[in-house]
Design an enzyme around this catalytic site. Structure first.
Site, PDB file in Angstrom:
ATOM      1  N   THR A 126      23.689 -35.761   1.231  1.00 11.42           N
ATOM      2  CA  THR A 126      23.708 -35.114  -0.078  1.00 11.42           C
ATOM      3  C   THR A 126      24.942 -34.244  -0.234  1.00 11.42           C
ATOM      4  OG1 THR A 126      21.293 -35.142  -0.250  1.00 11.42           O
ATOM      5  CG2 THR A 126      22.457 -33.502  -1.569  1.00 11.42           C
TER       6      THR A 126
ATOM      7  N   CYS B  47       0.116   0.545   7.389  1.00 15.41           N
ATOM      8  CA  CYS B  47      -0.442   0.834   6.071  1.00 15.41           C
ATOM      9  C   CYS B  47      -1.869   1.359   6.170  1.00 15.41           C
ATOM     10  CB  CYS B  47      -0.398  -0.418   5.203  1.00 15.41           C
ATOM     11  SG  CYS B  47       1.288  -0.892   4.741  1.00 15.41           S
TER      12      CYS B  47
ATOM     13  N   GLU C  47       0.826  -1.204   0.000  1.00 13.72           N
ATOM     14  CA  GLU C  47       0.000   0.000   0.000  1.00 13.72           C
ATOM     15  C   GLU C  47       0.861   1.254   0.000  1.00 13.72           C
ATOM     16  OE1 GLU C  47      -2.008  -3.011   2.856  1.00 13.72           O
ATOM     17  OE2 GLU C  47      -0.007  -2.566   2.079  1.00 13.72           O
TER      18      GLU C  47
END
Length: 385
Positions: free
Chosen positions: A209, A97, A62
């Site tokens: 991994t 806002c 906004e």
């Protein structure tokens, strides 16, 4: 949205809120840990300005729209603001806002989704209404939630939204028996995978991994101004200090074995070592991990890991979505998608997901699957049915 709710909104309302949702997408790689929000300012059917949430510490949607309007000399008094999430009513890193909209003289605000943040939770709407602004709520609320599952999950259950990313052959293998997997899928699928990395707050993998592939896990195939934090589950803290992950960008290592000297050396390379408790299996307690991430403003976690960690996350009921890339090839034998800690002994006990999207990417297909119970729980927590 029900037909009764839809009747409260005009064709123009639908048009401009769709536009606001599209504007919010511009914050997809940008706004974490803040939600992705779009705001469009309209008067008498004419577009005036629009804005999306800026990087953390910057303007909310906004305020950005109002700032851009002012910069062009556009008077927004009497306008309608279409906002995908309720305007905030508290002062955090930026001002409220709701107050900015009031100061600008906006006459009406159409809100897609009420903010689940306990610091807002309807207070922004109440402040606007108390000042005489017409506020209508609920237009495309489910779409706004779908743009911000991580923010909404963190605000309502205290943990981030987590998805697993996998790439497999048609017969469900992620690699050959010896671990080779480069490349099962093609360029388009791999680039799309980087888009999912880019939108996440954290890219998470396991030590297996890292030891097998020495991956970077950063975003390279798409443009982004913000790299996600890369994180490794390493119960015994055995990661090599020469791992390619340690390139100066933030890395988090989650371990159960403190080593102050090693942690101090890695700290100089922008690595944070977090010691967490272990669960019954002796591995890191994944529930404690999810809670820690939620407490540290992590909205979305993107997991690229081996079968063991993926199986543990599934068994612990931490997986909200699965982003699965499937290649049109058959390996016949190889590594599986998930190694569950205990076998599934009946079809009734299978882990069930629902398909929410399919997409052709070159010769490959991307499947999105979502846990229906966890999605429904999130919807209910945000006041949606």
């Amino acid at each position: 949205m029900t037909s009764a709710e839809s009747a409260r909104f005009s064709t123009e309302d639908h048009r401009w809120m769709r536009r606001a949702l599209a504007v919010a997408e511009q914050s997809l790689f940008l706004s974490n840990p803040n939600p992705r929000v779009g705001c469009v300012l309209v008067r008498d059917g004419h577009w005036l300005a629009e804005g999306n949430t800026q990087p953390v510490g910057g303007r909310h949607a906004e305020a950005q729209a109002l700032h851009l309007a002012a910069g062009q000399g556009v008077d927004v008094r009497g306008a309608t603001a279409y906002v995908t999430l309720e305007p905030c009513s508290h002062r955090g890193r930026t001002g409220p806002c709701a107050d900015a909209l009031l100061a600008a003289g906006v006459a009406r605000v159409v809100v897609a989704l009420q903010d689940p943040n306990p610091q807002v939770a309807g207070r922004g709407i109440a402040r606007l209404r108390a000042a005489g602004v017409q506020v209508d709520v609920g237009l495309f609320a489910h779409d706004a939630l779908a743009q911000n599952p991580g923010f909404c999950a963190r605000m309502t259950r205290g943990t981030p939204w987590l998805w697993l990313k996998s790439a497999s052959s048609f017969d469900g293998h992620t690699a050959l028996p010896d671990g080779r997997s480069q490349w099962i899928t093609g360029d388009a699928a791999r680039a799309d995978g980087h888009r999912w990395r880019a939108r996440a707050c954290v890219v998470l993998t396991g030590i297996g991994t890292v030891m097998a592939d020495d991956p970077m896990l950063d975003v390279r195939a798409v443009q982004t101004t913000r790299q996600p934090v890369r994180a490794v589950l390493d119960t015994q803290f055995i990661i090599s200090e020469q791992a390619r992950l340690f390139n100066g960008d933030p890395v988090w290592i989650f371990t159960a074995r403190p080593d102050a000297a090693k942690a101090a050396r890695l700290a100089g390379r922008n690595v944070k070592v977090v010691v967490l408790p272990t669960g019954p299996s002796g591995a890191i307690d994944l529930r404690a991990l999810m809670q820690w991430l939620g407490q540290h403003e992590i909205n979305e976690v993107h997991v690229e890991a081996g079968a063991r960690l993926q199986g543990a996350l599934l068994a612990g009921q931490h997986v909200d979505e699965w982003v699965s890339y499937v290649a049109p090839c058959v390996l016949g034998d190889g590594l599986s998608l998930a190694a569950l800690p205990t076998p599934v002994l009946s079809l009734e006990a299978a882990y069930r997901y629902e398909f929410v999207e399919t997409l052709q990417l070159g010769q490959d297909i991307r499947l999105r699957l979502r846990d229906p119970d966890r999605w429904q729980a999130l919807r209910l927590a945000c006041g949606l049915s």
